[in-house]
Design an enzyme around this catalytic site. Structure first.
Site, PDB file in Angstrom:
ATOM      1  CG  ASP A   1      15.874 -34.930  -3.123  1.00 29.27           C
ATOM      2  OD1 ASP A   1      16.599 -35.686  -2.447  1.00 29.27           O
ATOM      3  OD2 ASP A   1      16.294 -34.270  -4.089  1.00 29.27           O
TER       4      ASP A   1
ATOM      5  CG  ASP B   1      22.429 -36.935  -6.675  1.00 26.73           C
ATOM      6  OD1 ASP B   1      21.346 -37.332  -7.144  1.00 26.73           O
ATOM      7  OD2 ASP B   1      22.508 -36.037  -5.821  1.00 26.73           O
TER       8      ASP B   1
HETATM    9  C1  DGJ Z   1      19.254 -34.316  -4.941  1.00 27.99           C
HETATM   10  C2  DGJ Z   1      18.786 -35.424  -5.825  1.00 27.99           C
HETATM   11  O1  DGJ Z   1      19.531 -36.570  -5.577  1.00 27.99           O
HETATM   12  C3  DGJ Z   1      18.872 -34.986  -7.272  1.00 27.99           C
HETATM   13  O2  DGJ Z   1      18.503 -36.038  -8.119  1.00 27.99           O
HETATM   14  C4  DGJ Z   1      18.001 -33.795  -7.484  1.00 27.99           C
HETATM   15  O3  DGJ Z   1      16.660 -34.147  -7.317  1.00 27.99           O
HETATM   16  C5  DGJ Z   1      18.398 -32.688  -6.530  1.00 27.99           C
HETATM   17  N1  DGJ Z   1      18.443 -33.130  -5.175  1.00 27.99           N
HETATM   18  C6  DGJ Z   1      17.452 -31.533  -6.645  1.00 27.99           C
HETATM   19  O4  DGJ Z   1      17.739 -30.545  -5.752  1.00 27.99           O
END
Ligand code: DGJ
Length: 736
Positions: A467, A537
């Site tokens: 991430d 997301d």
């Molecule tokens: C951002 C990501 O896009 C999410 O899927 C998740 O992994 C969160 N970060 C976790 O902090």
């Protein structure tokens, strides 16, 4: 010589150029279906003659009549400085003009590809500019990039250093591009090119595909169509700041430039140093937008995406199911659930680490990659054993380029973060997040070691979700010297790519997802090290139809992670039935993003069925040819696309209703990509009706399906209280 006719032909012919009779070297960079023709006359700048449908030798001499002949392939700034340039240099003595002439043309072989490199030198200054074109046999994509070498005695400054330039004849040319933001990535914009400059740019520093994308399509025949019309596609293969722009000036051309965004990034090139631009991948198709997408997909899967020919597993990711509330019993429950639904992999997201500072929310512990044994007393070993017990693979979340002020790493090494001198530290997510300075080799080692330690200690880890949840928030490197501060954005990514090289050399088999607050890292510059990207997301299935549509312009389904999430949705709060959510997720790399134990038995059954059916069509979705049929952006109440095997003996057709009104008349969708002479049997996947569709099991010719299409009911035949305003169908078409 057969190979040459397939790959690349060189024709040395005496062509009369305006004003003078010169010995021209016309080079036809030919792919199976396209040609990029350049003219490399020694003592002249390199010129670009043509880009489009494949040309043969007999077509080449006539190109001298083309006005394109006047266009330099890599225009340099300084003499007649009014137009836009691909390159702008300040020489060691302050002279801002560059005048390039061809000195050499060379062809080299590299992993089966043929690279044509045209070397140009400045007439006065020892500056060398090598424009390269890579043609890979079998792919209708040409990659171009430039190597700039400073032969001067002192450093020179590169003010602009584009990857490539393409003149496109003025006309009813439309630009298709992607824009968006967090949770709304890859929305489509289609616009006719007007006079003036249309610019698409990124300045995030770390991620580059939330707000805009470094890829575009040009339709040469007016408003773009999916399966007809001439399209030029361009994808900048770079994970950092970019700038793509089209200058439609007073000439007969739209001038397209693409490369690293040079703003606040002027590059000081030391004596003898070479600066290589990222690659710009160009494609052309006479089969509309979908044709250009298929070119990118095939090329991308086979030559760029990490492990692009390996089937991806069906997974459950823990994030929306439990967020930071990770503990052993809950992880085990999720593993058992995904196993019982037929899934193959469980991924533990954020929240598993931090000893001194526990990661209970988003404001601590990045950089301290030790297991929080309060949550997971048996550590990763324990989780791996549990995963094995349930017969699923195990994956884990990390965010290696980041730290928090509340972390042991930052306490010990505040000098490792990106920070501008004399300024208060700017903090991101959670009020504490900071970005590590990837330009610093010590930081590169740290990031390598995070992955290397995990994979060495726990080789059974099958998947990493990588991430990146912050942009560069202050322009300042504590590592780079004062005169190199403008290198930060570029050196960050050089450092990242170097580190990724090391990681992949040591750990080639682990699947790695590029996630960046959702879809911030969907680009071809990242994917050589990553197997897929997190698309957004936002898992709302209705909005995903739009986002995945846009994403599919440039990226194949195998790379596009697409998860069934809970209802109501956590971002839009929309309530969407499981069947529809599954039917959308199945058009990408299928996964789940929820707490399965919250599902009803009926929903579990729908999910299990979807996973079982997906496994049957997985090779078609993940390796097949995409034909987008009806765009959700047309706002006709329906969207539809299909995947077809290269042999055209198997296909999957997706149909989603995007709105519901009474007395609604939706267009029937003619299919595409089938063999008109083959007969296809229809089987509905994920059916929920009490009685099968009328077309179930029936056989239709490819010709009928492509000229007519199938009529589909607008609702399901289910018990009255079970119908909702959502409807979708997934049909498999198997050749008899
Ligand atoms: C951002 C990501 O896009 C999410 O899927 C998740 O992994 C969160 N970060 C976790 O902090």
């Amino acid at each position: 010589m057969k190979k040459i006719s397939y790959l690349m032909m060189t024709l040395a012919a005496a062509l009369t150029l305006p004003g003078a009779a010169l010995q021209a070297e016309v080079i036809n960079l030919a792919t199976p279906g396209t040609s990029l023709v350049i003219d490399a006359v020694k003592g002249e700048p390199l010129r670009i003659l043509y880009y489009g449908d494949r040309l043969e030798e007999k077509d080449l001499p006539a190109l001298q009549a083309s006005p394109l002949l006047h266009h330099e392939a890599y225009p340099a700034y300084g003499i007649y400085p009014q137009g836009e340039a691909a390159l702008s240099v300040t020489h060691a003595d302050g002279n801002r003009t560059t005048l390039l002439e061809v000195t050499d043309v060379a062809t080299t072989q590299q992993d089966g590809a043929e690279i044509t490199s045209v070397t140009m030198r400045d007439r006065v200054y020892p500056l060398e500019v090598k424009v390269n074109y890579r043609v890979r046999p079998g792919y209708d994509v040409i990659e171009t990039w430039t190597d700039i070498t400073n032969g001067e005695k002192q450093p020179v400054t590169l003010n602009r250093f584009m990857s490539g330039y393409l003149p496109i004849r003025y006309g009813n040319v439309w630009l298709s591009s992607l824009y968006g933001t967090w949770a709304n990535e890859s929305e489509l914009t289609e616009e006719p090119l007007q006079h003036g400059v249309r610019m698409i740019k990124n300045k995030d520093g770390v991620r580059n595909s939330h707000t805009a994308h470094g890829e575009v399509m040009f339709s040469l025949d007016g408003k773009p169509q999916e399966n007809t019309g001439r399209i030029i596609g361009a994808a900048l293969c770079y994970p950092g700041n970019y700038k793509l722009f089209v200058d439609t000036d007073d000439t007969d051309f739209h001038h397209f430039f693409a490369g690293i965004n040079e703003e606040n990034s002027e590059y000081h090139l030391a004596k003898g140093e070479t600066f290589s631009t990222p690659e710009l991948a160009l494609t052309y198709s006479g089969e509309g937008l979908s044709g250009a997408s298929r070119n990118f997909h095939k090329w991308g899967r086979d030559t760029r995406l990490h492990a692009g020919n390996k089937e991806r597993k069906v997974l459950l990711n823990s994030w929306e199911g439990v967020y930071f509330d990770i503990n052993e019993p809950v992880m085990e429950g999720m593993m058992a659930d995904i196993a019982s639904l037929g899934g193959e992999l469980f991924v533990m997201d954020d929240g598993w680490f931090g000893t001194k500072y526990p990661r209970t929310v988003d404001n601590a512990a990045l950089g301290d990659w030790t297991v929080d044994t309060r949550k997971l007393p048996n550590g990763i070993d324990g989780l791996l054993k549990t995963a094995e017990k349930h017969g699923v693979s195990f994956g884990i979340w990390i965010e290696p380029e980041m730290t928090n002020t509340t972390s042991v790493l930052y306490e010990k090494h505040p000098e490792y973060v990106i920070h501008a001198q004399k300024r208060d530290t700017v903090k991101g997510r959670g009020g504490t997040q900071l970005v590590l300075d990837m330009a610093n080799p010590k930081v590169q080692d740290i990031v390598f070691t995070i992955v290397d330690t995990l994979m060495t200690k726990y080789p059974a880890i099958d998947y990493i979700k990588w991430d990146a949840n912050a942009p560069i928030m202050e322009h300042g490197s504590q590592y780079l010297t004062a005169d190199k501060q403008s290198h930060l954005y570029i050196d960050y990514h050089k450092g990242l790519m170097k580190t990724l090289d090391r990681i992949r050399e040591a750990h080639p088999d682990v699947t790695i997802q590029a996630c960046a607050s959702g879809g911030g890292r969907a680009n071809w510059g990242m994917l050589p090290w990553f197997d897929e990207f997190w698309t957004s997301d936002n898992n709302d299935a209705l909005q995903r139809i739009y986002m995945q549509w846009g994403t599919s312009y440039f990226f194949p389904a195998i790379a596009m992670a697409s998860h069934i999430s809970a209802s109501p949705n956590h971002q839009t709060f929309r309530r969407i039935p499981t069947k529809f959510r599954a039917d959308v997720a199945m058009s990408g790399r299928l996964g789940l993003e929820m707490q399965p134990k919250d599902m009803t038995d009926e929903d579990r059954a729908v999910c299990a069925r979807a996973i079982a059916d997906y496994k049957k069509i997985r090779p078609i979705v993940q390796f097949g040819d995409l034909y987008r049929l009806h765009s959700p952006f047309e706002k006709d109440g329906v969207a539809s696309l299909m995947y077809v095997t290269p042999e055209k003996d198997d296909a999957v057709f997706f149909w989603w209703k995007t709105e519901t009104f009474m007395n609604q008349q939706l267009p029937r969708i003619p299919m595409a990509g089938l063999d008109p002479d083959k007969m296809y049997r229809v089987t509905e996947l994920n059916p929920i009706d009490n009685t099968p569709l009328d077309i179930e099991g029936k056989v239709f010719s490819g010709k009928f399906l492509m000229s007519n299409g199938l009529d589909l009911p607008l609702t399901y035949k289910v018990d009255y209280h079970k119908n909702t305003d959502f409807a979708s169908r997934v049909l498999r078409l198997t050749a008899e």
